[in-house]
Structure formats: structure tokens, C-alpha cells
Design a protein around this motif. Sequence first.
Motif, PDB file in Angstrom:
ATOM      1  N   GLU A  94       0.826  -1.199   0.000  1.00 10.82           N
ATOM      2  CA  GLU A  94       0.000   0.000   0.000  1.00 10.82           C
ATOM      3  C   GLU A  94       0.862   1.251   0.000  1.00 10.82           C
ATOM      4  O   GLU A  94       0.568   2.230  -0.710  1.00 10.82           O
ATOM      5  N   GLU A  95       1.948   1.250   0.769  1.00 11.22           N
ATOM      6  CA  GLU A  95       2.863   2.392   0.784  1.00 11.22           C
ATOM      7  C   GLU A  95       3.519   2.590  -0.581  1.00 11.22           C
ATOM      8  O   GLU A  95       3.691   3.729  -1.034  1.00 11.22           O
ATOM      9  N   LEU A  96       3.914   1.500  -1.220  1.00  8.49           N
ATOM     10  CA  LEU A  96       4.514   1.602  -2.545  1.00  8.49           C
ATOM     11  C   LEU A  96       3.543   2.270  -3.517  1.00  8.49           C
ATOM     12  O   LEU A  96       3.924   3.168  -4.276  1.00  8.49           O
ATOM     13  N   TYR A  97       2.306   1.838  -3.474  1.00  9.02           N
ATOM     14  CA  TYR A  97       1.297   2.376  -4.389  1.00  9.02           C
ATOM     15  C   TYR A  97       1.045   3.857  -4.128  1.00  9.02           C
ATOM     16  O   TYR A  97       1.110   4.684  -5.047  1.00  9.02           O
ATOM     17  N   THR A  98       0.765   4.215  -2.908  1.00  6.17           N
ATOM     18  CA  THR A  98       0.407   5.602  -2.609  1.00  6.17           C
ATOM     19  C   THR A  98       1.602   6.537  -2.763  1.00  6.17           C
ATOM     20  O   THR A  98       1.448   7.679  -3.211  1.00  6.17           O
ATOM     21  N   THR A  99       2.803   6.086  -2.412  1.00  5.14           N
ATOM     22  CA  THR A  99       3.985   6.936  -2.527  1.00  5.14           C
ATOM     23  C   THR A  99       4.310   7.223  -3.991  1.00  5.14           C
ATOM     24  O   THR A  99       4.564   8.372  -4.375  1.00  5.14           O
ATOM     25  N   LEU A 100       4.309   6.181  -4.830  1.00  6.89           N
ATOM     26  CA  LEU A 100       4.611   6.402  -6.250  1.00  6.89           C
ATOM     27  C   LEU A 100       3.548   7.280  -6.897  1.00  6.89           C
ATOM     28  O   LEU A 100       3.867   8.184  -7.678  1.00  6.89           O
ATOM     29  N   LYS A 101       2.299   7.067  -6.555  1.00  8.82           N
ATOM     30  CA  LYS A 101       1.224   7.891  -7.107  1.00  8.82           C
ATOM     31  C   LYS A 101       1.445   9.362  -6.731  1.00  8.82           C
ATOM     32  O   LYS A 101       1.278  10.266  -7.548  1.00  8.82           O
ATOM     33  N   GLY A 102       1.884   9.595  -5.499  1.00  8.84           N
ATOM     34  CA  GLY A 102       2.165  10.955  -5.063  1.00  8.84           C
ATOM     35  C   GLY A 102       3.360  11.562  -5.762  1.00  8.84           C
ATOM     36  O   GLY A 102       3.355  12.755  -6.112  1.00  8.84           O
ATOM     37  N   LEU A 103       4.394  10.769  -5.988  1.00 12.34           N
ATOM     38  CA  LEU A 103       5.585  11.265  -6.674  1.00 12.34           C
ATOM     39  C   LEU A 103       5.283  11.694  -8.106  1.00 12.34           C
ATOM     40  O   LEU A 103       5.978  12.537  -8.674  1.00 12.34           O
ATOM     41  N   LEU A 104       4.242  11.117  -8.689  1.00  5.49           N
ATOM     42  CA  LEU A 104       3.866  11.438 -10.070  1.00  5.49           C
ATOM     43  C   LEU A 104       2.859  12.580 -10.163  1.00  5.49           C
ATOM     44  O   LEU A 104       2.375  12.883 -11.264  1.00  5.49           O
ATOM     45  N   ALA A 105       2.570  13.222  -9.054  1.00  7.78           N
ATOM     46  CA  ALA A 105       1.485  14.216  -9.012  1.00  7.78           C
ATOM     47  C   ALA A 105       1.663  15.328 -10.035  1.00  7.78           C
ATOM     48  O   ALA A 105       0.680  15.812 -10.621  1.00  7.78           O
ATOM     49  N   GLU A 106       2.888  15.777 -10.287  1.00  9.95           N
ATOM     50  CA  GLU A 106       3.114  16.928 -11.160  1.00  9.95           C
ATOM     51  C   GLU A 106       3.380  16.542 -12.610  1.00  9.95           C
ATOM     52  O   GLU A 106       3.638  17.410 -13.443  1.00  9.95           O
TER      53      GLU A 106
END
Length: 379
Positions: A239-251
Motif C-alpha cells: 500500500e505504501e509503494l502504491y500511494t507513494t509512487l502515485k504521489g511522486l507522479l502528481a506533477e
Amino acid sequence: MTREKISSIVSALVVGGGIGGMATAISLAERGVKVDLIDLDPEWRVYGAGITITGPTLRAYRRLGLLEPIKQAGAITNKTHLYRYDGTLLQTLDEPVIEEGLPATGGIMRPVLHRIMQKRVRELEIPVRLGLTVTALEEDGTGVDVTFSDGTKGQFDLVVGADSVFSCVRDFAFPHMAPAVPTGQGCWRISIRKPPGLDAGEFFLGHDNPCGITACSPDDVYMWMLTEHEEREEFMTDEELYTTLKGLLAEFGGNAGWIRDHMTREDWINYRPLAAALQPRPWYNGHMVLVGDAVHATTPHLASGAGMAVESGIVLAEELAKADTVQEGLQAYEDRRFDRCRDVIESSIGIGQLQLNHRPPEEHAALLEGALHRLNQPF
């Protein structure tokens, strides 16, 4: 294709059934050596996303006779799109063809590549023992006495350590070497279905965390992203992998943004800190030698780790075939590989340092262009 036979050895043990180990085993067996291959994984599996196969890597695989199955199972292209991280197209690069009839570049899923190589190992009737490693190596002047982790023993004219960056062969037989050194960066990877309209490799620049997308089949891609590594006590959960990568791609825009918006928790996501090392010479000790990540571990900045491992397996066999003695062949292998591997590792680490220091993309491009030009030269 007829290969020049190796006269200085009859038998060889290859420790490690990854890309470098299989390339070495194939190259030695094709030159008449009785090869045994062992791998620690009882299922001989490989984990991972896709892999970029540059022109030099494709050239090495053609030398192994595996280019056609790679082309059929992977994705081949002759260009790369460079974007600003928001999706604005900056430039389209035409990838050079470095040999006649050779594709320019492409990608393939890593498990698919392993199956192609495993098939060739079986065709050559190379014995493969799984769930096994070595626990002792003793040089006797004419070969190596080997103790295996299941308590059995064997004697071989040559032992090749191709057992990853964490090589136990290196630990046992090369006391002057040390573990790979962290570079300060980490690499994210995700395997996902292909975004609509993607027709080439893509790089997204101008952000603190550069990323890229490589097509690996008609339907699949993998995306990588480089970030500054932060030490932590525990591995990230799925879950951390998913949410962290999704956040890193925000911009990010373009297809990187498409991946952010369409990624799911079922997609394969991985993160690992990066480390690299060009091990000091000598790379051989008596009748023991190292190839691949065991001796020249690099980072993914030039997409050349696999290619360097395949090249080393080929060169080792070629030089043994030319030499009258094992020692002459091993020395020639080391001489031929050291500077090329050093260039790849130093250039890759240098690009990573530019990213960590937030240097302009033009500096990255200049270092990258020079390194890729040298990589295209014959090995």
C-alpha cells in the motif's frame, strides 16, 4: 555458428543463474566446455519489471544467437521522445543503428528475457541444479575444489562467480574486494498496461525525480523513476509503494500522468536503493573469476547493467578460447573488460550525482550522450 573451442579447461561451474551467469554458461558450452550451472532459487525465477535493451545490449544478444526471440517477444523502436515533466514534447531522438541488421533499441519484460535464455541453456543440455550455492572454494593449482550448500562436493577447472551484487564467490575468494556502495538514489519501477498512443521510449525531464517509460511488448510497459534515497528501518508495504509512487507522479503530464491516473494496486510496483561498484583488480584468483554484478555493478542510468553482464560472459569465453592457458585467458578477459565497465559505472554514477545536485538537464544530456557514444563502440 561454429565457435572456437576452449582447450585450456574441460569443466566449469557457473554460480548464479541470472543474465550474466546464463550468458557465461551458454558461451562456454558453445565452445566445448562441460558446464554446470547452479542457482540459489529453487524455482529459478526472476522478479522485476521490464528491461530496456539498448543497441549495445541487442548486439551482445545477437552474439549469443538470441536476437530473434527477443525481437519477437519484446518491443523494438528506433526513437525516443524527450518531454518536460508536464508532458510538453522537447525533442525526438533518432536512435542510431550500431550494426547492420540490428534494431536500434527496445524493451522486454525481464521474466520473458530469462525464459528465452533458460530455453537456450536447456537446448545446450547444461545441467542446472537449483536451490544451491557454494559454501567453500579451495584452489589446488589445477582447478577448484567446491563444497556445495547441500553438502556435496565437486572439482572444476574453472569457477565463475555470477551470483549478483551480493556474490558469495566474491566473499570467499576475493578478499581485496568490498560490497557495492550506495549512491544516494533509489529507483521506482512499475509494470502496467501500455498507455494509448505510446509509440517509442519516453523520458520526462526537468523535475527533481526524472522518470521514463519503456515498451516491453505490444501491450505492456514499465516506468522507472529516480529519487533521492531515504533510509528507513522497514520495507514499504504494498500500500505504501502504491500511494507513494502515485504521489511522486502528481506533477507529471503526458503518459507519465496517464500511468499515475490508471495505476492500480494490482500492478507490480517495486522500489530499491541504488548501489554500484567497480571492483579492484584482479578479477580472477587462480581458477576463479567474476562476471556481471559480482564485479561491475552499475546503476540504471545508461540501461546497461544487463548488457555489460552479457558482454562479460561472451568475452570471458572468447579470451579463454584464444589463450593457451587459463591464466592467460582470464588476464585477457580482465584487460578487455575493465576500462569499458569502469566507463559505464563512472558515467552512470556521474549522471546520478547531477540529478541529486539538481543540475540542468543539459549537463545530464551531455554526459549521457558521450557515454552512449562510447558504449556503441565494439566490445
